[in-house]
Write an enzyme that holds these catalytic residues in place. Sequence first.
Site, mmCIF file in Angstrom:
data_model
loop_
_atom_site.group_PDB
_atom_site.id
_atom_site.type_symbol
_atom_site.label_atom_id
_atom_site.label_comp_id
_atom_site.label_asym_id
_atom_site.label_seq_id
_atom_site.Cartn_x
_atom_site.Cartn_y
_atom_site.Cartn_z
ATOM 1 N N SER A 180 -18.920 -14.564 -7.450
ATOM 2 C CA SER A 180 -18.842 -14.654 -8.905
ATOM 3 C C SER A 180 -20.001 -13.899 -9.541
ATOM 4 C CB SER A 180 -18.888 -16.118 -9.336
ATOM 5 O OG SER A 180 -20.222 -16.570 -9.274
ATOM 6 N N LYS A 181 -19.881 -13.744 -10.848
ATOM 7 C CA LYS A 181 -20.930 -13.029 -11.577
ATOM 8 C C LYS A 181 -22.257 -13.752 -11.436
ATOM 9 C CE LYS A 181 -17.737 -10.869 -14.678
ATOM 10 N NZ LYS A 181 -17.427 -10.239 -15.904
ATOM 11 N N ARG A 182 -22.201 -15.067 -11.282
ATOM 12 C CA ARG A 182 -23.442 -15.843 -11.202
ATOM 13 C C ARG A 182 -24.120 -15.781 -9.829
ATOM 14 N NH1 ARG A 182 -20.743 -20.087 -11.941
ATOM 15 N NH2 ARG A 182 -19.081 -19.036 -13.056
ATOM 16 N N ASP A 183 -23.341 -15.451 -8.776
ATOM 17 C CA ASP A 183 -23.917 -15.445 -7.430
ATOM 18 C C ASP A 183 -25.082 -14.481 -7.303
ATOM 19 O OD1 ASP A 183 -22.283 -17.340 -6.303
ATOM 20 O OD2 ASP A 183 -20.684 -15.894 -5.928
ATOM 21 N N VAL A 227 -24.636 -7.953 -8.702
ATOM 22 C CA VAL A 227 -23.166 -7.939 -8.577
ATOM 23 C C VAL A 227 -22.561 -6.949 -9.572
ATOM 24 C CG1 VAL A 227 -22.812 -10.263 -7.652
ATOM 25 C CG2 VAL A 227 -22.955 -9.938 -10.100
#
Length: 502
Positions: free
Chosen positions: A262-265, A273
Amino acid sequence: MTKNVRVRFAPSPTGPLHIGGVRTALFNYLFAKKHNGTFVLRIEDTDQNRYVEGAEQYIIDALNWCGFPFDEGPNINEKFGPYRQSERKHLYKQYADELIASGNAYYAFDTADELDKHRKDHEANGKTFIYNWHNRLKLNNSLSLSAEEVQNKIETGEDYVIRFKSPQDETLHLKDIIRGDIKIDTNILDDKVLFKSDGMPTYHLANIVDDHLMEISHVIRGEEWLPSLALHVLLYRAFNWEAPEFAHLPLILKPTGKGKLSKRDGDKLGFPVFPLEWKSPEGDISRGYKEDGYFPEAVVNFLAFLGWNPGTEQELFNLQELVEAFNLNKVNKAGARFDPDKTKWFNHHYMQEQDNLKLAEAFKNHQEELKTIDVNYIEMVVSLVKERATFINDFWGLSHFFFTSPSNYDEKAFKKAIKDDTVEILTKVKSIITHIDDFTVNALQTDIKGWITDNNIGFGKIMMPLRLALVGALQGPDVFEIMFLIGKNETVKRIDNLIEKI
Ligand code: GLU
């Protein structure tokens, strides 16, 4: 492949392009180029609520930086333009009307509150509300109301949507190049909204109409669109248009292999990312591969391997080689695990392929201490240290001693290198160096190594303290290269400094 290959990358400008999106764009590009086709960029911005300023430019910049720009798209080769759906608004209504006329779509007047109530009522009975054949005749739409009632509602400006009338009791046989044959029971499909009374089409209608008008031959997109495939194929059928071929790319998974990346990873796990740094309209900054020091060749190479592999051991491919090797039949169904260490490995490889002068210029711009240093000198240094570098950021740590004298000595190295006779030996080495007129790597090697052999002294006894004097630690490239580059005076000065310290 006989037909003219035309593929499109169709992002919605709702924020920066995630690397999953870049991978989709790359696979479209590779497929297009492999078949001498055209790679189209279409901006799907029908959802004005989710529009983010700057996102479209970001997408274009990202494709350009990666090195696979589009052939056709906003402001480029606008043969089938415009390429922004918001500029194509006027086109879609006639197609929605056409579907109504052919009995494949209908007006629905149910308000959000009414639909919510149906949902809750169903939930209360342990059921899920789906707007389709099952209940559409009991709902507020042009299938259940009389023609006059419908006419009247539209004329008085009542809000409506146009829904697709999905067929009942049919098994659809869908084909996906990557996934093979897929069977879908149409009874599970809901009557998706195609058009809204604000005059805007939904994604489904605009996407199909545009793919048709832009003569798209193959739709290559992420797995998250697989659930829409049945509707899309049904829409082509309803319009009596030839459908493109479809390929749904596998998900990109977190480094653990569990769950979608995800974008948050990126922030959580410490890797980018996004291809480029992104500054949101609120001022939040997300890291990008470019700014983190990755070469576009490395990014392209690692993205290509997220879901595809050539079926051989070869891992290093430049863009042209990818075009030649790429084949949608070699794309996996299973999710592709993202491995941040592997991206570094690729970057280290592409570092070795970079032009030294270009690297030197970048290093010079990056490092305050180098502002006044001749770039040709930096270039020589770069050629010696790059094999140990993954990023330009690594250069200073690997090479500072080419530019400044050591200000202190690594403690462990000092203990290891300095023995009782070190001062005596260093003094002798210094005198040999002083007497070399032709100060080259060769002359240094011949004279120093000659003296070592003649006097039968252990190599390390000389080389270790000499390296310590030059570098401040027991690291770095060949000592003869170092002496040659920093020059005779500086070499002698550094030996004197260490002698003094001892
Ligand atoms: N606009 C969709 C997206 O943002 C396009 C999906 C498709 O390629 O059909 O990914």
